[in-house]
Design a protein around this motif. Sequence first.
Motif, short mmCIF file in Angstrom:
data_model
loop_
_atom_site.label_atom_id
_atom_site.label_comp_id
_atom_site.label_asym_id
_atom_site.label_seq_id
_atom_site.Cartn_x
_atom_site.Cartn_y
_atom_site.Cartn_z
N HIS A 192 0.84 -1.19 0.00
CA HIS A 192 0.00 0.00 0.00
C HIS A 192 0.88 1.24 0.00
O HIS A 192 1.98 1.23 0.52
CB HIS A 192 -0.97 0.02 1.19
CG HIS A 192 -0.30 0.12 2.52
ND1 HIS A 192 0.20 -0.97 3.20
CD2 HIS A 192 -0.04 1.20 3.30
CE1 HIS A 192 0.73 -0.57 4.33
NE2 HIS A 192 0.61 0.74 4.43
N LEU A 193 0.37 2.26 -0.64
CA LEU A 193 1.03 3.57 -0.63
C LEU A 193 0.23 4.49 0.27
O LEU A 193 -0.97 4.62 0.11
CB LEU A 193 1.05 4.18 -2.03
CG LEU A 193 1.97 3.58 -3.06
CD1 LEU A 193 1.74 4.25 -4.41
CD2 LEU A 193 3.41 3.76 -2.64
N GLN A 194 0.90 5.11 1.20
CA GLN A 194 0.28 6.16 2.00
C GLN A 194 0.36 7.42 1.17
O GLN A 194 1.43 7.78 0.68
CB GLN A 194 1.06 6.36 3.30
CG GLN A 194 1.16 5.14 4.15
CD GLN A 194 0.17 5.13 5.30
OE1 GLN A 194 -0.47 6.13 5.60
NE2 GLN A 194 0.06 4.00 5.93
N VAL A 195 -0.76 8.10 0.98
CA VAL A 195 -0.81 9.32 0.18
C VAL A 195 -1.29 10.44 1.11
O VAL A 195 -2.41 10.38 1.63
CB VAL A 195 -1.78 9.18 -1.01
CG1 VAL A 195 -1.82 10.46 -1.83
CG2 VAL A 195 -1.38 7.99 -1.89
N VAL A 196 -0.41 11.42 1.33
CA VAL A 196 -0.71 12.48 2.28
C VAL A 196 -0.66 13.83 1.57
O VAL A 196 0.41 14.26 1.13
CB VAL A 196 0.29 12.48 3.46
CG1 VAL A 196 -0.11 13.51 4.50
CG2 VAL A 196 0.41 11.09 4.09
N PRO A 197 -1.81 14.50 1.44
CA PRO A 197 -1.80 15.85 0.86
C PRO A 197 -1.34 16.84 1.93
O PRO A 197 -1.78 16.78 3.07
CB PRO A 197 -3.26 16.07 0.47
CG PRO A 197 -4.06 15.19 1.38
CD PRO A 197 -3.17 14.03 1.72
N LEU A 198 -0.46 17.73 1.52
CA LEU A 198 0.08 18.73 2.44
C LEU A 198 0.06 20.11 1.79
O LEU A 198 0.21 20.21 0.58
CB LEU A 198 1.53 18.39 2.81
CG LEU A 198 1.78 17.12 3.59
CD1 LEU A 198 3.27 16.83 3.65
CD2 LEU A 198 1.21 17.22 4.99
N PRO A 199 -0.06 21.15 2.60
CA PRO A 199 0.10 22.49 2.03
C PRO A 199 1.48 22.60 1.38
O PRO A 199 2.45 22.01 1.86
CB PRO A 199 -0.01 23.42 3.25
CG PRO A 199 -0.66 22.61 4.30
CD PRO A 199 -0.30 21.17 4.03
N HIS A 200 1.56 23.34 0.29
CA HIS A 200 2.82 23.46 -0.46
C HIS A 200 3.99 23.86 0.44
O HIS A 200 5.09 23.30 0.32
CB HIS A 200 2.70 24.47 -1.60
CG HIS A 200 1.77 24.06 -2.69
ND1 HIS A 200 1.87 22.86 -3.37
CD2 HIS A 200 0.71 24.70 -3.24
CE1 HIS A 200 0.92 22.78 -4.27
NE2 HIS A 200 0.20 23.88 -4.21
N HIS A 201 3.77 24.80 1.36
CA HIS A 201 4.88 25.28 2.19
C HIS A 201 5.44 24.18 3.09
O HIS A 201 6.62 24.19 3.41
CB HIS A 201 4.48 26.52 3.01
CG HIS A 201 3.57 26.22 4.15
ND1 HIS A 201 2.20 26.06 4.01
CD2 HIS A 201 3.83 26.05 5.47
CE1 HIS A 201 1.66 25.81 5.18
NE2 HIS A 201 2.63 25.80 6.08
N LEU A 202 4.62 23.22 3.49
CA LEU A 202 5.14 22.09 4.27
C LEU A 202 5.78 21.05 3.36
O LEU A 202 6.83 20.49 3.69
CB LEU A 202 4.02 21.43 5.08
CG LEU A 202 3.51 22.17 6.30
CD1 LEU A 202 2.41 21.37 6.97
CD2 LEU A 202 4.64 22.44 7.29
N ALA A 203 5.14 20.78 2.25
CA ALA A 203 5.62 19.73 1.34
C ALA A 203 7.01 20.03 0.81
O ALA A 203 7.81 19.12 0.60
CB ALA A 203 4.63 19.55 0.19
N THR A 204 7.33 21.30 0.61
CA THR A 204 8.65 21.64 0.09
C THR A 204 9.77 21.28 1.07
O THR A 204 10.91 21.12 0.66
CB THR A 204 8.76 23.14 -0.27
OG1 THR A 204 8.47 23.91 0.89
CG2 THR A 204 7.82 23.51 -1.40
N GLY A 205 9.44 21.14 2.34
CA GLY A 205 10.45 20.76 3.33
C GLY A 205 10.49 19.27 3.63
O GLY A 205 11.22 18.84 4.52
N ALA A 206 9.73 18.47 2.88
CA ALA A 206 9.63 17.05 3.18
C ALA A 206 10.97 16.32 3.04
O ALA A 206 11.31 15.48 3.88
CB ALA A 206 8.58 16.39 2.27
#
Length: 193
Positions: free
Chosen positions: A63-77
């Motif tokens: 399974h793939l966990q798919v987590v939507p995040l605000p762009h400003h958080l996602a850029t720091g992933a």
Amino acid sequence: PLVPHHCLVIPISHKPSSLDLAPDEQAEVAAYCDALRACFAASGESVLMFERYMGSGSFEHMHLQVVPLPHHLATGARDAFVARGKSRGINFEVLPAGASLASRFEARGTEPFFRVELPSGEQLLHMLSSCPRKHPLQFGREVVAAMLGAPHRADWKVCMPPASGSSVETVEAQATDAFKQLFAPHDPAGRGA
């Protein structure tokens, strides 16, 4: 879910990892991942995905966990996963956007791994055998929960729907209906809401 539309992509046939999917199954999973990216992009979010393959036999279901995040958080992933991993003895290699995960295993055969697909399309790959410590079961959730400023949510049991006078089943049904409506315009099966 860690966030309201956190979801899983799970193939119907029982396969241990994404590397075991047949070509038609790979295409279907990719279509759903693309649809989720488009769905969440329309809501102003970026998608982070992660998969953990333990190599524990026939009981493991990919399974793939798919987590939507605000762009400003996602850029720091990327930095968040690398830093948290380093503190746990988990080192990542970076696969460039468009690189095939399968190509990484061609010469050595499949072995247990943890991978993260970043919004950029790059993948962070950790071979579990490279770490002397046991890989934390909820590592992906730990990192994302910390990114959200809610480290306690790494434990999925803490993320149960709130007791608001409605039953858990009612709250889950409402969340499912809301997700169906959001996803309907992007559903590759064209089923609608």
